[in-house]
Design an enzyme around this catalytic site. Structure first.
Site, PDB file in Angstrom:
ATOM      1  N   ASN A   9       0.867  -1.184   0.000  1.00  0.00           N
ATOM      2  CA  ASN A   9       0.000   0.000   0.000  1.00  0.00           C
ATOM      3  C   ASN A   9       0.900   1.229   0.000  1.00  0.00           C
ATOM      4  OD1 ASN A   9      -2.092  -1.766   0.296  1.00  0.00           O
ATOM      5  ND2 ASN A   9      -2.767  -1.022   2.303  1.00  0.00           N
ATOM      6  N   TYR A  18       0.852   5.671  -0.657  1.00  0.00           N
ATOM      7  CA  TYR A  18       0.078   6.897  -0.940  1.00  0.00           C
ATOM      8  C   TYR A  18       0.957   8.092  -1.285  1.00  0.00           C
ATOM      9  CZ  TYR A  18      -4.146   4.509   0.564  1.00  0.00           C
ATOM     10  OH  TYR A  18      -5.200   3.639   0.638  1.00  0.00           O
TER      11      TYR A  18
HETATM   12  C1  PNW Z   1      -4.772   2.898   4.661  1.00  0.00           C
HETATM   13  N1  PNW Z   1      -0.482   7.076   7.148  1.00  0.00           N
HETATM   14  O1  PNW Z   1      -4.569   3.567   5.869  1.00  0.00           O
HETATM   15  C2  PNW Z   1      -5.789   1.808   4.930  1.00  0.00           C
HETATM   16  O2  PNW Z   1      -5.389   0.540   4.508  1.00  0.00           O
HETATM   17  C3  PNW Z   1      -7.164   2.120   4.425  1.00  0.00           C
HETATM   18  O3  PNW Z   1      -8.112   1.397   5.167  1.00  0.00           O
HETATM   19  C4  PNW Z   1      -7.409   3.612   4.474  1.00  0.00           C
HETATM   20  O4  PNW Z   1      -8.719   3.962   4.176  1.00  0.00           O
HETATM   21  C5  PNW Z   1      -6.455   4.239   3.493  1.00  0.00           C
HETATM   22  O5  PNW Z   1      -5.110   3.833   3.710  1.00  0.00           O
HETATM   23  C6  PNW Z   1      -6.521   5.764   3.493  1.00  0.00           C
HETATM   24  O6  PNW Z   1      -6.200   6.272   4.742  1.00  0.00           O
HETATM   25  C7  PNW Z   1      -3.538   4.442   6.106  1.00  0.00           C
HETATM   26  O7  PNW Z   1      -0.683   7.902   8.081  1.00  0.00           O
HETATM   27  C8  PNW Z   1      -3.722   5.365   7.111  1.00  0.00           C
HETATM   28  O8  PNW Z   1       0.572   7.074   6.533  1.00  0.00           O
HETATM   29  C9  PNW Z   1      -2.714   6.234   7.453  1.00  0.00           C
HETATM   30  C10 PNW Z   1      -1.508   6.181   6.784  1.00  0.00           C
HETATM   31  C11 PNW Z   1      -1.305   5.268   5.774  1.00  0.00           C
HETATM   32  C12 PNW Z   1      -2.338   4.397   5.435  1.00  0.00           C
END
Ligand code: PNW
Length: 619
Positions: free
Chosen positions: A334, A336
């Site tokens: 995963n 982002y």
């Molecule tokens: C992921 N960070 O969460 C999860 O797998 C999902 O359920 C969620 O909806 C999605 O990403 C969006 O938030 C994260 O702080 C939450 O880096 C926080 C972080 C990364 C992933």
């Protein structure tokens, strides 16, 4: 056909790499023929029906305040819980039809442990209605030609396993409980589901759930110095147990089942080319991703963590390490956003400072609605290369990648999601380059998320969906990004974003869309703004000038809204006039010819017709 040769493609990125956004962009890059495209969700984020049909409470029900629970202090948006969210539990068939209408071929979702085992264990009984729900879901998906990718644990731990007596992932006794839950799932669904992952983002629910407390379980189960490492250790042991059970299960073996784990990581780019910063960025990546991946692919925790943490990091016995090593058929990733990292020496005993790396973002990194999310497409390509090298060309599935916008958007605003279209076009473009140019073994890509849903402690204040969810009516509205993603899946190539961008958003011009035939025309103001945004990123225009242009755009937006309002008021007045006229015309009337005594063949009261008071019958 793409021909990929790993050994000949050792591309090193310049360090540091100063990418611009959007840097250069060439849509159309082809993916390997068997590439897997999909969309994802998680049970707690979409199902709702938290206390229906025998489901037991989870730590997210108590944390977010479902029913009469008092929300945990770590839960930011206190008014929002997962009690109803997208109501997917009741709308599952309709949602599967929606997926099919988007041309979806692969769907990643999770199974709610407390829906199957309300108290978390077999002793508390199996909830047959919960078991049946996932059978129906899997059957519906397969009937629509959609391959299920199932996650066993996406954070919704049964509350009965998070108590002062058994403290969830902090307690080693949870390991066999997880194995039993996993076995139940393999036994029930193993002949229908080929692709499984044990855990979603161990980093997130151990660091944020047991470290800072911004995710469940949160207080009183938090300690940023040791708890993430302890919880993480038990997660790894539970993963190994589940995989052992999986590989022993004849149903999944007969079905050619594959199992992996999904971990997450931002990319940490060295802030400078100094050896100290390069090492600090490497440690930051290790503390985030290698922490969970090294034991599985390399058989031990990263040396940097062992050296720094001493007794704060639990150790594996030789048997445990052997069971862990090789316990995954693929690498779920995963991802982002990204950040820069520089050395930050300290003597603290805190997860955030343990890597001795401090992170920061730069102005050229666009921000999503989520405070932690900065879009840096090149970061994904670098991360994919890093995983590929460290884990010997492992098959990778990008299991999440996405962009958030504000929860307050109306559906009309929400479906025009230029930023998300461009995020995906850029990020999938980087995946394509990682495969075609760098030879990284990326097998699939799942965008997050199918639809706007319960975004954990942020409730409904952030939207990650490619489909807009109206949480009042439960209507689903596919966004421009969904249409772009459908086109990309269908072509197995990065679709040109231009036809999916709004004419007035500014991005279309920045992307050079206006110059292309058959794409939306952009207004001149928009072009100027988009160009200014581009130039600001490149440092060519003073920020004030950009602000003035942005203000200009806001003003034209306001003018547009006012005009719309005026037109609406005028239309309303016209409508009212018409209605009055209609009422007047339809009032009961007495035909002047019959003012005298009525005859039997005619009626005194005529049904009124505006232009037709005397019809032929009356003559
Ligand atoms: C992921 N960070 O969460 C999860 O797998 C999902 O359920 C969620 O909806 C999605 O990403 C969006 O938030 C994260 O702080 C939450 O880096 C926080 C972080 C990364 C992933």
């Amino acid at each position: 056909m793409l021909t990929l040769s790993h050994s000949t493609l050792a591309i090193d990125f310049p360090m540091p790499y100063r990418g611009l956004y959007p840097s250069s962009y060439v849509p159309g890059g082809k993916f390997p023929d068997d590439f897997i495209w999909g969309l994802g969700t998680a049970a707690y984020q979409i199902e709702g029906a938290w206390d229906e049909d025998g489901r037991g409470p989870s730590i997210w029900d108590t944390f977010s305040g479902a029913g009469s629970y008092e929300p945990n202090e770590g839960h930011e948006v206190k008014s929002d819980s997962g009690a109803v969210t997208c109501d997917h539990y009741h709308r599952m068939e309709e949602d599967v039809r929606l997926m099919a209408s988007l041309g979806l071929k692969n769907y990643r979702f999770s199974i709610s442990w407390p829906r199957l085992l309300p108290t978390g264990t077999l002793a508390g009984g199996i909830n047959q209605k919960g078991v049946a729900f996932y059978h129906r879901l899997i059957d519906a998906l397969r009937a629509h030609g959609i391959t299920p990718f199932v996650t066993l644990f996406h954070w919704d731990l049964p509350q009965a396993l998070q108590t002062p007596a058994l403290r969830g992932w902090l307690d080693r006794r949870i390991v066999p409980h997880f194995r039993v839950f996993a076995e139940l799932c393999f036994e029930q669904y193993g002949d229908k589901v080929r692709y499984w992952t044990t855990f979603n983002e161990a980093w997130t629910f151990t660091v944020l759930g047991y470290g800072t407390g911004s995710k469940a379980p949160g207080r009183p189960y938090i300690d940023i110095s040791t708890f993430p490492y302890i919880a993480g250790h038990h997660v790894l042991l539970a993963h190994a147990e589940a995989v052992e059970a999986f590989r022993a299960n004849s149903k999944v073996r007969a079905n050619g089942g594959q199992i992996g784990i999904t971990n997450n990581c931002d990319w940490n780019e060295p802030a400078s080319s100094s050896a100290a910063d390069i090492a600090a960025a490497e440690r930051a990546n290790e503390w985030w991703l290698a922490w969970f991946a090294d034991p599985i692919w390399l058989g031990s925790y990263p040396a940097s963590m062992v050296a720094r943490l001493g007794s704060r990091l639990p150790t594996f016995t030789a048997t445990e390490a052997a069971k862990l090593r090789g316990s995954a058929d693929f690498f779920g990733l995963n991802h982002y956003g990204s950040q820069f990292a520089r050395e930050n020496r300290n003597n603290l005993s805190n997860y955030w400072s343990d890597a001795e790396s401090a992170s920061f973002h730069t102005a050229d990194m666009p921000r999503a609605a989520s405070v932690w999310l900065y879009g840096v497409p090149w970061g994904l390509r670098k991360l994919l290369n890093w995983v590929d090298r460290r884990y010997h060309h492992v098959p990778i599935y990008v299991t999440e990648n996405g962009w958030s916008t504000k929860g307050s958007e109306s559906w009309a605003e929400g479906v025009v999601d230029d930023g998300r279209v461009l995020y995906y076009a850029n990020y999938t473009g980087e995946v394509q380059r990682a495969i075609a140019e760098d030879g990284v073994n990326v097998r699939g890509y799942f965008a997050w998320s199918l639809m706007d849903n319960f975004e954990w402690e942020r409730g409904f204040s952030e939207r990650f969906g490619l489909v807009y969810t109206d949480f009042v009516t439960q209507a689903r509205h596919p966004k421009a990004s969904a249409r772009w993603f459908s086109a990309t899946m269908a072509a197995n190539a990065v679709a040109d974003p231009c036809p999916f961008l709004s004419a007035s958003g500014g991005y279309a011009a920045a992307m050079g869309c206006a110059a292309k035939a058959g794409t939306p025309a952009c207004g001149e103001g928009d072009v100027a703004l988009a160009v200014a945004m581009q130039q600001e990123v490149q440092g060519a225009v003073a920020p004030l000038q950009v602000q003035i242009m942005a203000l200009d755009a806001v003003l034209s937006q306001v003018a547009y809204m006012l005009t719309t309002l005026l037109v609406l008021v005028a239309l309303g007045a016209l409508g009212a006039l018409l209605a009055a006229a209609l009422v007047y015309c339809r009032r009961p009337k007495i035909d002047p010819r019959y003012m005298g005594a009525p005859t039997s063949s005619t009626s005194v009261l005529q049904p009124g017709k505006c232009d037709d008071r005397f019809d032929s019958d009356d003559m």
